[in-house]
Design an enzyme around this catalytic site. Structure first.
Site, mmCIF file in Angstrom:
data_model
loop_
_atom_site.group_PDB
_atom_site.id
_atom_site.type_symbol
_atom_site.label_atom_id
_atom_site.label_comp_id
_atom_site.label_asym_id
_atom_site.label_seq_id
_atom_site.Cartn_x
_atom_site.Cartn_y
_atom_site.Cartn_z
ATOM 1 N N HIS A 57 0.820 -1.202 0.000
ATOM 2 C CA HIS A 57 0.000 0.000 0.000
ATOM 3 C C HIS A 57 0.860 1.262 0.000
ATOM 4 O O HIS A 57 0.346 2.370 0.119
ATOM 5 C CB HIS A 57 -0.916 -0.037 1.237
ATOM 6 C CG HIS A 57 -2.064 0.899 1.193
ATOM 7 N ND1 HIS A 57 -2.269 1.886 2.138
ATOM 8 C CD2 HIS A 57 -3.103 1.007 0.322
ATOM 9 C CE1 HIS A 57 -3.358 2.549 1.855
ATOM 10 N NE2 HIS A 57 -3.894 2.048 0.761
ATOM 11 N N LYS A 75 3.174 4.410 -1.138
ATOM 12 C CA LYS A 75 3.247 5.346 -2.264
ATOM 13 C C LYS A 75 4.552 6.114 -2.117
ATOM 14 O O LYS A 75 4.624 7.104 -1.387
ATOM 15 C CB LYS A 75 2.070 6.317 -2.271
ATOM 16 C CG LYS A 75 0.711 5.656 -2.518
ATOM 17 C CD LYS A 75 0.001 5.294 -1.251
ATOM 18 C CE LYS A 75 -1.394 4.760 -1.533
ATOM 19 N NZ LYS A 75 -2.032 4.259 -0.311
#
Length: 477
Positions: free
Chosen positions: A219, A221
């Site tokens: 997850h 970024k």
């Protein structure tokens, strides 16, 4: 009298099924007893294995076994040793914040680095131009990881910039999540690979015996350019993050540009993930330049995930709630904390700490909305201040403590983020930067409406039952 007959083939089949069931259930029971630390979880899996013949054991095989740990530990033994960091303490903070930073250091094993510059970027309108500019100016290396990377107008700009960088001789590595970026077909991956850009999908498999990996997502970024400039936060790559280009079904979010010694921790995380997915070591010098101090923020990278980093973010958030003296502010798109963090929130309130929790009025997941509304009823005896922000959907993930400490990054306040996803957050200590984050939160509260557990208790019974049923899916939402 009819003669008593025995259908021997069927009898033997029943005996065989019984023996298989007992063997599988016993194996599951032994594995659960040795590996599951939470009693309720252990009892649940044991009950499923014994009460649901074969199927319960199959469910445990698919979703109950963490196969990531062994691979992650093996990978870390081969990791490039990072160069010494600037391990300075945050000496001018209040004592409780100093103690919180010390707790975080023990949890992570990483020092708090001084001399970092962290710039706030609101939505894709500010984040994407800054990220694209860094990619276009790259001279040596670009490492990018994204949970969602859409093949749309916004994603296309990133692909074009990455391909152009690759063609001018820059080392480019792109890591996409195996589900979030497209499980069956990833147009972005196809375009990058056709152009010769090294790219990979994280924990993507077509093999049935490795399907449990579908439940464990990267997850994070992250973007690091030339090992010197980093980007971190909650923004995926997609046109929905741009207010100027998407009016309907838009997503609000916050991202951050980072310079200074802590960028090495972003790069370290990207390198670990890339090695995990591809077995390629990113140990060339251009990935690891000497980093100078660029600002006044004390910062530390926080990795969390279903490997050796499990529970880390929960420990730190629990410590933040326990050590807060004045105010804790939480902005999250999904709020389903387990009892330990609920208890920490309650303790903070009982000590007189103001707890503000800002959630979206409508998220991008209907079932999550139902489950969150059911979950809030358990705060009826804790006078935390809950606020619901109006559309567009607010995907921001922010937390501040006493105006001096903040946490920014990719983690949500739910079990999936804390236990199943690979996440990356940045711990920041400093009044000036925290003041900027608090200003963002102030603006969100100004536009929001307050909601109480009593408000939810007045909803129709059918809604409350529906929401409570959705909450049962809490471990996997």
């Amino acid at each position: 009298m009819f003669p008593l007959t025995i259908d021997w083939p069927w009898l033997w089949l029943e005996v065989l099924v019984l023996l298989v069931h007992v063997g599988l259930a016993a194996t599951v029971t032994a594995d659960v007893l040795l590996k599951k630390s939470e009693v309720r979880t252990a009892l649940g899996w044991i009950a499923a294995a014994w009460l649901s013949p074969v199927f319960g054991s199959l469910l445990y095989y698919l979703f109950g076994i963490n196969r990531v740990t062994r691979r992650a530990l093996k990978m870390r033994l081969r990791d490039r040793q990072a160069e010494p960091r600037h391990a300075q303490g945050h000496t001018d903070a209040d004592p409780n914040i100093v103690l919180l930073c010390q707790v975080s250091a023990r949890v992570t094993g990483s020092p708090l680095t001084q001399g970092n510059a962290v710039t706030v970027l609101r939505d894709g309108d500010e984040a994407y131009p800054a990220m694209l500019d860094a990619i276009r100016q790259a001279r040596h290396g670009i490492a990018l990881a994204s949970y969602i990377f859409r093949d749309d107008a916004a994603g296309g700009e990133f692909v074009d910039a990455l391909i152009a960088a690759h063609r001018r001789g820059v080392a480019v590595r792109v890591l996409l999540d195996g589900v979030g970026a497209g499980y069956f077909v990833s147009g972005i991956l196809i375009r990058l690979r056709r152009a010769g850009v090294p790219s990979a999908r994280f924990l993507h498999t077509w093999l049935p015996w490795r399907m449990p990996f579908l439940n464990m997502r990267n997850h994070r970024k992250l973007l690091v350019v030339d090992g010197r400039v980093g980007f971190v936060g909650g923004i995926n790559i997609g046109i929905e993050n741009c207010a100027a280009r998407r009016k309907k079904r838009r997503v609000q979010d916050v991202h951050f540009r980072v310079e200074g010694p802590v960028v090495r921790e972003l790069m370290d995380t990207l390198a670990r993930d890339w090695t995990f997915a591809t077995e390629e070591m990113l140990d060339q010098d251009h990935w690891w330049p000497d980093l100078e101090q660029k600002g006044a923020v004390f910062a530390r990278g926080l990795r969390s995930g279903p490997d050796a980093d499990i529970y880390k973010i929960e420990y730190i958030l629990g410590a933040a709630l326990s050590l807060a003296r004045k105010r804790v502010r939480i902005v999250t798109p999904y709020f389903l904390p387990e009892q330990r963090l609920q208890f920490a929130i309650a303790q903070a309130w009982l000590r007189g700490v103001q707890v503000e929790i800002i959630l979206p009025q409508v998220s991008d997941q209907v079932i999550m909305d139902w489950a969150m509304r059911a979950h809030l009823r358990f705060f009826q005896h804790v006078r935390a201040d809950f606020f619901l922000t109006p559309p567009p959907f607010d995907h921001s993930k922010l937390c501040t403590v006493d105006g001096e400490w903040s946490l920014i990054g990719s983690s949500n306040w739910d079990t999936r983020s804390f236990r199943l996803n690979f996440e990356f957050d940045l711990e920041c200590a400093g009044r000036d930067f925290t003041r900027q984050v608090d200003a963002i939160i102030d603006a969100k509260i100004a536009a929001a409406r307050r909601i109480t557990p009593e408000d939810l208790a007045r909803e129709p019974m059918w809604k409350r039952i529906r929401n409570a049923a959705a909450r049962l899916l809490m471990p996997y939402l």
